[in-house]
Design a protein around this motif. Structure first.
Motif, PDB file in Angstrom:
ATOM      1  N   CYS A 183      54.422  44.095  43.784  1.00  0.00           N
ATOM      2  CA  CYS A 183      55.401  42.488  44.509  1.00  0.00           C
ATOM      3  C   CYS A 183      56.538  44.045  44.768  1.00  0.00           C
ATOM      4  N   GLU A 184      57.090  42.630  45.462  1.00  0.00           N
ATOM      5  CA  GLU A 184      57.980  42.263  46.934  1.00  0.00           C
ATOM      6  C   GLU A 184      59.082  42.057  46.148  1.00  0.00           C
ATOM      7  N   VAL A 185      60.426  43.030  47.021  1.00  0.00           N
ATOM      8  CA  VAL A 185      61.494  42.289  46.983  1.00  0.00           C
ATOM      9  C   VAL A 185      62.591  42.614  48.138  1.00  0.00           C
ATOM     10  N   ALA A 186      63.003  40.997  48.579  1.00  0.00           N
ATOM     11  CA  ALA A 186      63.454  40.571  49.492  1.00  0.00           C
ATOM     12  C   ALA A 186      65.052  40.807  49.715  1.00  0.00           C
ATOM     13  N   GLY A 187      66.029  41.197  49.998  1.00  0.00           N
ATOM     14  CA  GLY A 187      67.146  40.765  49.664  1.00  0.00           C
ATOM     15  C   GLY A 187      67.887  41.959  50.554  1.00  0.00           C
ATOM     16  N   ASP A 188      69.961  42.197  50.178  1.00  0.00           N
ATOM     17  CA  ASP A 188      70.301  43.032  50.881  1.00  0.00           C
ATOM     18  C   ASP A 188      70.566  44.222  49.733  1.00  0.00           C
ATOM     19  N   PRO A 189      69.705  45.377  50.388  1.00  0.00           N
ATOM     20  CA  PRO A 189      70.110  46.452  48.960  1.00  0.00           C
ATOM     21  C   PRO A 189      71.480  47.016  48.709  1.00  0.00           C
ATOM     22  N   LEU A 190      70.642  47.545  47.512  1.00  0.00           N
ATOM     23  CA  LEU A 190      72.598  48.218  46.734  1.00  0.00           C
ATOM     24  C   LEU A 190      72.994  49.951  46.886  1.00  0.00           C
ATOM     25  N   LEU A 191      73.439  49.763  47.509  1.00  0.00           N
ATOM     26  CA  LEU A 191      74.188  50.738  47.744  1.00  0.00           C
ATOM     27  C   LEU A 191      75.039  51.151  46.606  1.00  0.00           C
ATOM     28  N   PHE A 192      74.929  52.699  46.664  1.00  0.00           N
ATOM     29  CA  PHE A 192      75.400  54.395  45.730  1.00  0.00           C
ATOM     30  C   PHE A 192      76.534  54.287  46.258  1.00  0.00           C
ATOM     31  N   ALA A 193      77.649  54.057  45.979  1.00  0.00           N
ATOM     32  CA  ALA A 193      79.150  54.888  46.606  1.00  0.00           C
ATOM     33  C   ALA A 193      79.359  56.140  46.021  1.00  0.00           C
ATOM     34  N   ASN A 194      79.174  56.519  44.605  1.00  0.00           N
ATOM     35  CA  ASN A 194      79.164  57.560  44.268  1.00  0.00           C
ATOM     36  C   ASN A 194      78.168  58.520  44.190  1.00  0.00           C
ATOM     37  N   HIS A 195      77.125  58.150  44.641  1.00  0.00           N
ATOM     38  CA  HIS A 195      75.458  58.596  44.893  1.00  0.00           C
ATOM     39  C   HIS A 195      74.803  58.481  46.622  1.00  0.00           C
ATOM     40  N   GLN A 228      73.009  37.376  40.743  1.00  0.00           N
ATOM     41  CA  GLN A 228      72.244  37.036  41.748  1.00  0.00           C
ATOM     42  C   GLN A 228      70.734  35.383  41.738  1.00  0.00           C
ATOM     43  N   SER A 229      71.123  35.443  42.830  1.00  0.00           N
ATOM     44  CA  SER A 229      70.097  34.150  42.921  1.00  0.00           C
ATOM     45  C   SER A 229      68.409  34.363  43.402  1.00  0.00           C
ATOM     46  N   VAL A 230      67.628  33.968  42.452  1.00  0.00           N
ATOM     47  CA  VAL A 230      66.600  34.785  42.427  1.00  0.00           C
ATOM     48  C   VAL A 230      65.396  33.389  43.033  1.00  0.00           C
ATOM     49  N   GLU A 231      64.490  34.019  43.973  1.00  0.00           N
ATOM     50  CA  GLU A 231      62.966  32.941  44.451  1.00  0.00           C
ATOM     51  C   GLU A 231      62.382  33.297  44.145  1.00  0.00           C
ATOM     52  N   LEU A 232      61.032  32.720  43.220  1.00  0.00           N
ATOM     53  CA  LEU A 232      60.121  34.032  42.819  1.00  0.00           C
ATOM     54  C   LEU A 232      58.561  33.025  44.039  1.00  0.00           C
ATOM     55  N   VAL A 233      58.362  33.800  44.844  1.00  0.00           N
ATOM     56  CA  VAL A 233      56.956  34.053  45.556  1.00  0.00           C
ATOM     57  C   VAL A 233      55.089  33.982  44.695  1.00  0.00           C
ATOM     58  N   LEU A 234      54.684  33.009  44.470  1.00  0.00           N
ATOM     59  CA  LEU A 234      53.390  33.702  43.787  1.00  0.00           C
ATOM     60  C   LEU A 234      52.578  33.163  44.893  1.00  0.00           C
TER      61      LEU A 234
END
Length: 263
Positions: A183-195, A228-234
């Motif tokens: 699977c691949e995920v496209a979207g703004d990355p999640l940042l780890f401020a404390n890590h 999150q709003s998610v769109e699945l592309v199959l």
């Protein structure tokens, strides 16, 4: 030759130990002949630290992602352990014999800790990690069953109840017996401020499994501050679909007998 036993592996959390242990153990065991071993067992806990990740059920959004970042550290460990094992014996399996969250609350409390929606998200992200590397792993066993650490079942005052982690395993059981799909995920990355040393990751974790009867997909929102709003592309059209949503309004939500805030 039948393979009968499991080799005790390293403490996966200790970077100075895990590679040396695995390499030197396998080198010594293979010195004269290939051992009749089925697998090497790696342990990896997601350790909570109050100053960084908060307490089991008291944390903010940055502490939420700090714990998640610690859990995601397991993925490169799996890849590297598999590379070392393959140098000696590609047929030897890799197991994760113990994994799960360990919050500071458990220490001195007979290892009991509240289990929250954050633990559920961590469990989902870890299971997705195992699905991504299904070709490298033989078994991955969650640490405890009842009343210890992030257990799926707890009892208080003689009353049993299920925790948020239980619901994650119930949701993921639909993957059993199928073929894991990339699977691949496209979207703004999640940042780890404390890590900050942890690389960014997609905001959604997911797994997809192909069965004869159809496709089974699970998703987890890794960002506690964003809906999150998610769109699945199959890859192909589907004749129909059904879905189920699990969660709570508060990531600190825990369950109790007769009261499920996370369901």
């Amino acid at each position: 030759m039948p393979r009968h036993f499991v080799i005790g592996g390293p403490d996966g959390n200790k970077s100075h130990e895990r590679e040396i242990w695995t390499r030197e153990t396998l080198a010594r065991l293979h010195e004269w002949r290939k051992p009749a071993a089925y697998a090497l067992d790696l342990h990896f806990y997601t350790w909570g630290e109050e100053s960084l990740t908060g307490r089991a059920a008291v944390f903010d959004a940055a502490q939420f992602t700090a714990l998640l970042a610690r859990g995601l550290e397991l993925e490169p460990v799996l890849i590297r352990q598999r590379e070392i094992i393959d140098e000696f014996d590609p047929e030897l399996k890799l197991m994760v014999g113990e994994w799960g969250p360990w919050h500071p609350d458990a220490n001195g409390n007979r290892f009991f800790q509240p289990v929250t929606g954050r633990d559920a998200v961590l469990a989902a992200a870890t299971l997705d990690m195992f699905h991504r590397h299904a070709n490298k792993l033989a078994a991955c066993t969650y640490t405890m069953l009842c009343n210890v650490l992030g257990a799926p079942f707890q009892t208080r005052g003689g009353e049993p109840y299920v925790t948020p982690v239980y619901h994650v395993f119930a949701l993921h059981r639909g993957h059993r017996g199928g073929m894991s799909l990339a699977c691949e995920v496209a979207g703004d990355p999640l940042l780890f401020a404390n890590h900050p040393e942890q690389p960014t990751t997609p905001p959604i974790s997911l797994s997809a499994t192909q069965h004869e009867a159809g496709l089974y997909v699970t998703l987890a929102n890794l960002n506690p501050a964003v809906v999150q709003s998610v769109e699945l592309v199959l890859p192909a059209p589907v004749a129909g679909a059904a879905g189920q949503v699990m969660g709570a309004d508060d990531p600190q939500a825990t369950n109790a007998a007769g009261r499920e805030r996370f369901a």
